[in-house]
Design a protein around this motif. Structure first.
Motif, short mmCIF file in Angstrom:
data_model
loop_
_atom_site.label_atom_id
_atom_site.label_comp_id
_atom_site.label_asym_id
_atom_site.label_seq_id
_atom_site.Cartn_x
_atom_site.Cartn_y
_atom_site.Cartn_z
N ASP A 1 0.83 -1.21 0.00
CA ASP A 1 0.00 0.00 0.00
C ASP A 1 0.86 1.26 0.00
OD1 ASP A 1 1.05 -0.19 2.53
OD2 ASP A 1 -0.82 0.33 3.57
N THR B 1 -0.61 4.30 -1.87
CA THR B 1 -1.79 4.80 -1.16
C THR B 1 -1.38 5.60 0.06
OG1 THR B 1 -3.08 2.88 -1.89
CG2 THR B 1 -3.94 4.15 -0.03
N ALA C 1 -6.16 1.15 -0.84
CA ALA C 1 -5.02 0.29 -0.50
C ALA C 1 -5.28 -1.14 -0.93
CB ALA C 1 -4.75 0.36 0.99
N GLN C 2 -6.50 -1.61 -0.77
CA GLN C 2 -6.85 -2.96 -1.21
C GLN C 2 -6.71 -3.08 -2.73
OE1 GLN C 2 -10.82 -3.59 0.37
NE2 GLN C 2 -10.02 -4.51 2.23
N GLU D 1 -4.78 -1.23 -4.67
CA GLU D 1 -3.36 -1.16 -5.01
C GLU D 1 -2.70 -2.52 -4.84
OE1 GLU D 1 0.88 0.85 -3.60
OE2 GLU D 1 -0.99 1.58 -2.70
#
Length: 239
Positions: free
Chosen positions: A140, A143, A213-214, A216
């Protein structure tokens, strides 16, 4: 002819100098994709990934139960109100608590629809500094970099959308009634702040960053998630 010579040198490096198979693979990948990655390509590829991430994340968050039905990003009562939730339920205000919670999350879901252009504009402002470090960083990394460098701006821009949405679904009124009802209870020393906007804005942005983030991580881990040639080239260099 030039490529053939580079391949021969790469093979010599592999057999005699001690390059790893991964090093050789990256050299050969570079031959087939126009040479080594430039800083500009890495920066642009990361931006494409973040735009894809926020678009997908905002789409998920803006669905009904996008926040309410997702335990990772569900917005609960502010901490000061959470401490007195049991008291409110004990005096018969359980339904009002539930209504306030649901309306808060509905407000965030509605506002998430407006998040994409706000986030995308912030992404465009990112510089190419640290581009390669972000590419080779944690799942992540991009992000978190976006969050560190743009969060204050995002809060300022997103707050009016949150306020509008909270008003539309009645969350402002429901929560204010809840806070005022508790504050009116005799012998209660702690007062609940009825101002909801700043809290929900921050919670909604945190939730959106969680979803980005998930996304990414998916792009980093799964080549099928890389929807552009540039993303395939940039993130493929790390496979």
């Amino acid at each position: 002819m030039k490529k053939l010579q580079i391949i021969k040198l790469s093979l010599l490096c592999f057999f005699f100098v001690g390059c790893t198979a991964s090093d050789l693979n990256k050299v050969l990948q570079g031959l087939g994709t126009g040479g080594p990655l430039t800083q500009q390509e890495v920066s642009s590829g990361l931006k494409e990934a973040l735009v894809q991430g926020i678009t997908n994340g905002a789409t998920m968050a803006s669905r009904q139960d996008g926040f309410w039905g997702n335990e990772l990003i569900r917005i609960m009562l502010p901490e000061d109100a959470r401490r007195v939730e049991n008291t409110l339920r004990q005096i018969g205000l359980g339904a009002e608590v539930d209504r306030a919670l649901l309306s808060i999350n509905r407000g965030a879901e509605n506002a998430a629809r407006q998040a994409v252009p706000i986030f995308a504009n912030a992404i465009r402002q990112l510089t190419i500094q640290d581009a390669f470090a972000l590419l080779s960083g944690q799942q992540d990394a991009a992000t978190q970099f976006l969050k560190r460098t743009t969060e204050a701006q995002l809060v300022e821009l997103f707050q009016p959308e949150i306020q509008k949405s909270l008003n539309e679904v009645g969350a402002t009124r429901f929560y204010s009634d809840l806070a005022n009802a508790y504050n009116a209870i005799p012998l209660t020393n702690r007062r609940v702040n009825p101002d909801l906007n700043a809290y929900v804005t921050q919670q909604a942005i945190d939730g959106l960053f969680t979803l980005v983030a998930q996304e990414e991580a998916k792009i980093r881990q799964d080549p099928m998630q890389r929807t552009t040639a540039l993303m395939r080239r940039v993130f493929g260099s790390q496979d």
